[in-house]
Design a protein around this motif. Structure first.
Motif, PDB file in Angstrom:
ATOM      1  N   CYS A  34      20.650  15.300  34.826  1.00 45.06           N
ATOM      2  CA  CYS A  34      19.839  14.965  33.656  1.00 45.06           C
ATOM      3  C   CYS A  34      18.582  14.193  34.055  1.00 45.06           C
ATOM      4  O   CYS A  34      17.500  14.447  33.522  1.00 45.06           O
ATOM      5  CB  CYS A  34      20.656  14.174  32.643  1.00 45.06           C
ATOM      6  SG  CYS A  34      21.904  15.162  31.798  1.00 45.06           S
ATOM      7  N   CYS A  37      16.160  16.627  35.651  1.00 49.94           N
ATOM      8  CA  CYS A  37      15.506  17.429  34.614  1.00 49.94           C
ATOM      9  C   CYS A  37      14.458  16.612  33.874  1.00 49.94           C
ATOM     10  O   CYS A  37      13.362  17.103  33.584  1.00 49.94           O
ATOM     11  CB  CYS A  37      16.540  17.978  33.634  1.00 49.94           C
ATOM     12  SG  CYS A  37      17.568  19.276  34.347  1.00 49.94           S
ATOM     13  N   ILE A  42      12.062  18.185  31.277  1.00 50.61           N
ATOM     14  CA  ILE A  42      13.070  18.818  30.426  1.00 50.61           C
ATOM     15  C   ILE A  42      13.831  17.679  29.750  1.00 50.61           C
ATOM     16  O   ILE A  42      14.605  16.978  30.394  1.00 50.61           O
ATOM     17  CB  ILE A  42      14.020  19.710  31.243  1.00 50.61           C
ATOM     18  CG1 ILE A  42      13.213  20.766  32.000  1.00 50.61           C
ATOM     19  CG2 ILE A  42      15.071  20.344  30.348  1.00 50.61           C
ATOM     20  CD1 ILE A  42      14.021  21.508  33.037  1.00 50.61           C
ATOM     21  N   LEU A  45      18.563  16.724  26.893  1.00 51.04           N
ATOM     22  CA  LEU A  45      19.708  17.536  27.284  1.00 51.04           C
ATOM     23  C   LEU A  45      20.931  17.062  26.518  1.00 51.04           C
ATOM     24  O   LEU A  45      21.071  15.897  26.201  1.00 51.04           O
ATOM     25  CB  LEU A  45      19.980  17.401  28.783  1.00 51.04           C
ATOM     26  CG  LEU A  45      18.935  18.016  29.693  1.00 51.04           C
ATOM     27  CD1 LEU A  45      19.287  17.733  31.142  1.00 51.04           C
ATOM     28  CD2 LEU A  45      18.860  19.516  29.479  1.00 51.04           C
ATOM     29  N   ASN A  46      21.800  17.957  26.215  1.00 48.49           N
ATOM     30  CA  ASN A  46      23.021  17.591  25.507  1.00 48.49           C
ATOM     31  C   ASN A  46      24.202  18.226  26.231  1.00 48.49           C
ATOM     32  O   ASN A  46      24.013  19.011  27.156  1.00 48.49           O
ATOM     33  CB  ASN A  46      22.945  18.024  24.039  1.00 48.49           C
ATOM     34  CG  ASN A  46      22.740  19.516  23.888  1.00 48.49           C
ATOM     35  OD1 ASN A  46      23.408  20.295  24.549  1.00 48.49           O
ATOM     36  ND2 ASN A  46      21.834  19.924  23.026  1.00 48.49           N
ATOM     37  N   THR A  49      24.069  21.912  27.083  1.00 48.26           N
ATOM     38  CA  THR A  49      23.216  22.337  28.191  1.00 48.26           C
ATOM     39  C   THR A  49      24.003  22.313  29.500  1.00 48.26           C
ATOM     40  O   THR A  49      23.950  23.251  30.291  1.00 48.26           O
ATOM     41  CB  THR A  49      21.992  21.419  28.312  1.00 48.26           C
ATOM     42  OG1 THR A  49      21.330  21.360  27.049  1.00 48.26           O
ATOM     43  CG2 THR A  49      21.015  21.929  29.358  1.00 48.26           C
ATOM     44  N   MET A  52      26.491  25.099  29.641  1.00 46.12           N
ATOM     45  CA  MET A  52      25.863  26.370  29.994  1.00 46.12           C
ATOM     46  C   MET A  52      25.640  26.443  31.505  1.00 46.12           C
ATOM     47  O   MET A  52      25.834  27.503  32.115  1.00 46.12           O
ATOM     48  CB  MET A  52      24.536  26.541  29.256  1.00 46.12           C
ATOM     49  CG  MET A  52      23.864  27.871  29.542  1.00 46.12           C
ATOM     50  SD  MET A  52      24.908  29.324  29.231  1.00 46.12           S
ATOM     51  CE  MET A  52      25.042  29.265  27.462  1.00 46.12           C
ATOM     52  N   LEU A  53      25.274  25.352  32.118  1.00 45.18           N
ATOM     53  CA  LEU A  53      25.112  25.334  33.571  1.00 45.18           C
ATOM     54  C   LEU A  53      26.427  25.699  34.248  1.00 45.18           C
ATOM     55  O   LEU A  53      26.452  26.519  35.177  1.00 45.18           O
ATOM     56  CB  LEU A  53      24.633  23.957  34.030  1.00 45.18           C
ATOM     57  CG  LEU A  53      24.449  23.759  35.526  1.00 45.18           C
ATOM     58  CD1 LEU A  53      23.419  24.723  36.092  1.00 45.18           C
ATOM     59  CD2 LEU A  53      24.060  22.327  35.808  1.00 45.18           C
TER      60      LEU A  53
END
Length: 63
Positions: A34, A37, A42, A45-46, A49, A52-53
Motif C-alpha cells: 500500500c 502504491c 495509487i 486502496l481497500n 484491491t 484482487m492482487l
C-alpha cells in the motif's frame, strides 16, 4: 519485512515516503504494498484491491 530481501525499487519508494528501516521491518507485506502504491500515486486502496492482487497471483500460477 526484511529490507535486505526487499525489491530495491520498493525499498527506495518506502524510504522516499519517509519510512525508516525499522518502520519498514515492522510492516506487513500488505502495508508495504500500500505504501509503494501510494508513492506512485495509487490512493485509497481497500481490502478488495489486495484480494484482487491475490486472485491475479493465483491465476498466473495456473497458466
Amino acid at each position: 519485512m526484511n529490507s535486505r530481501n526487499m525489491d530495491a525499487a520498493c525499498l527506495r519508494a518506502l524510504r522516499r515516503r519517509g519510512h525508516s528501516d525499522s518502520s519498514i521491518a515492522a510492516m506487513t507485506p500488505e502495508e508495504a504494498f500500500c505504501e509503494y502504491c501510494a508513492y506512485h500515486g495509487i490512493m485509497n486502496l481497500n481490502p478488495g484491491t489486495l484480494e484482487m492482487l491475490d486472485k491475479l497471483r493465483g491465476d498466473a500460477g495456473r497458466q
